[in-house]
Design a protein around this motif. Structure first.
Motif: not given
Length: 421
Positions: A205-208, A229-232, A266-267, A269-281
């Motif tokens: 999605a980020t690449e698109q 849509q992303a900014s509600n 925004l896109q 940030k979505i990927v970085i959020a996933q990486l940060q969540e995994q790093e926290y785990r």
């Protein structure tokens, strides 16, 4: 046997230009040389002047001094050598040359390796053992004092250290050479991430979004819609109404160019959020692992488990078997000794009674220990009864033996003649 065949040949005369055949072949002119190379050829062993060997024609009966003097004709160009020879001759000392060369201390493999290590340690390419103190001992004395085995171990330790450094730096260099998307994926997997499908969907999605062109009429609407849509911004109907308004007043392209950088951020940030969540785990897993190791250590530190004494060997074996995942597993991940043995006696070398007994102990340890103690008591009672019976049998045999001996020793008194003198 094969049949004879007639082969017809023809000879023709052709004019051939020999020089044209070698036009493409490399020649000395094809070699590239520096334009500022000196034209003067440097001297080498083949360009030196011929050595004067006239002294070989002298009379062999001439004394050693004159013969030695004849060899000094070619040292005039070396003042230091000429001066040394003159001092020897002035003192009347005639050097004696042995037919056989003097045998000095042979060059051993250790001495060569020591010299090599010394140069590398001085250049900080290799290192000495941690017992070397440069303030108390020179490097020469330290290396010379090592035994041949210690020198070999020092060499192997430095080789292993170099391999480890290369192995540690190679993944980092390889990681930096990967595209940005693959760097995200590599870090996600390195941190123990499992949802690769979700990660690659976010990366796709980020690449698109990155490839959308604000100057394209179709991409303009998609950029604006995705950003709203992303900014509600609102519901789907509200977004469609806003898009229609911007199209009518001709500001859709302007809005697309305005929203495109924000949408890219925004896109990402979505990927970085996933990486940060995994790093926290991963951090949480590390904390859990540290806590597990500490608890195992505290459990084994008294050297006693439920009243069973442990020696140091068993204590160390149990600790390493519980905390070190050094065994392969059918899951593909390393496991500790406990997991290894459970898999071994279930799949590799099946021993189902042993596995059932281990399950009983793990599921209900009090009941298992109670039955084990009860069985031990029964065995102790049986052993006591068996010993008592054995002792009683021994006593009975002894009693019968005594009675038999008494019977054998019993005698009747012979009557005496009272008139016998």
């Amino acid at each position: 046997m094969a049949d004879n065949q007639n082969v017809q040949t023809s000879v023709q005369q052709v004019d051939l230009d020999i020089d044209s055949l070698f036009d493409g072949a490399p020649a000395a002119s094809n070699i590239v040389t520096p334009t500022d190379a000196p034209t003067e050829i440097k001297a080498n062993i083949f360009s030196k002047k011929q050595t004067n060997l006239d002294f070989l024609d002298n009379d062999p009966k001439v004394d050693n001094v004159s013969t030695f003097n004849s060899t000094t004709n070619n040292v005039d160009s070396k003042p230091e050598l000429k001066e040394a020879l003159n001092e020897i001759l002035d003192e009347g000392v005639v050097p004696e040359f042995d037919d056989e060369p003097k045998k000095g201390r042979p060059r051993t493999e250790k001495s060569g390796l020591v010299e090599f290590l010394k140069k590398r340690i001085e250049s900080n390419e290799m290192f000495a053992f941690d017992d070397y103190d440069e303030n108390k001992q020179s490097l020469d004395d330290y290396l010379s004092g090592l035994a041949e085995k210690d020198v070999e171990e020092l060499w192997q330790a430095n080789v292993s250290n170099i391999k480890n450094e290369v192995a540690a730096s190679t993944p980092a260099e390889f990681f930096q050479s990967l595209p940005e998307e693959l760097q995200y994926a590599a870090k996600y997997v390195a941190d123990g991430g499992q949802d690769l499908k979700g990660l690659f969907q976010a990366l796709a999605a980020t690449e698109q979004v990155r490839e959308l062109d604000p100057s394209d009429e179709y991409d303009q609407e998609q950029i604006v819609r995705s950003y709203l849509q992303a900014s509600n911004f609102g519901t789907t109907d509200e977004i469609d109404e806003e898009l229609t308004t911007w199209k009518d007043i001709g500001v859709l392209e302007k809005k697309a160019k305005q929203f495109k950088p924000k949408l890219d951020q925004l896109q990402e940030k979505i990927v970085i959020a996933q990486l940060q969540e995994q790093e926290y785990r991963k951090q949480q897993q590390q904390v859990a692992a540290d806590t597990y190791q500490r608890n195992v250590f505290e459990a084994l530190r008294p050297a006693e488990i439920n009243g069973l004494k442990l020696d140091k060997k068993v204590q160390a074996q149990l600790y390493s078997g519980l905390v070190q995942p050094q065994y392969p597993s059918i899951s593909g991940k390393p496991t500790n000794l406990l997991g290894h043995l459970l898999e071994k006696y279930q799949f590799v070398e099946p021993d189902y009674p042993l596995i059932a007994e281990a399950l009983w102990l793990l599921s209900n340890p009090d009941e298992y220990r109670g039955n084990l103690m009860k069985q031990g008591k029964n065995q102790a009672v049986e052993q006591t009864v068996r010993q008592l019976k054995t002792e009683q049998s021994r006593k009975n045999v002894s009693t019968y033996q005594e009675e038999d001996d008494n019977q054998k020793s019993k005698k009747i008194a012979k009557p005496q003649n009272i008139f016998k003198r």
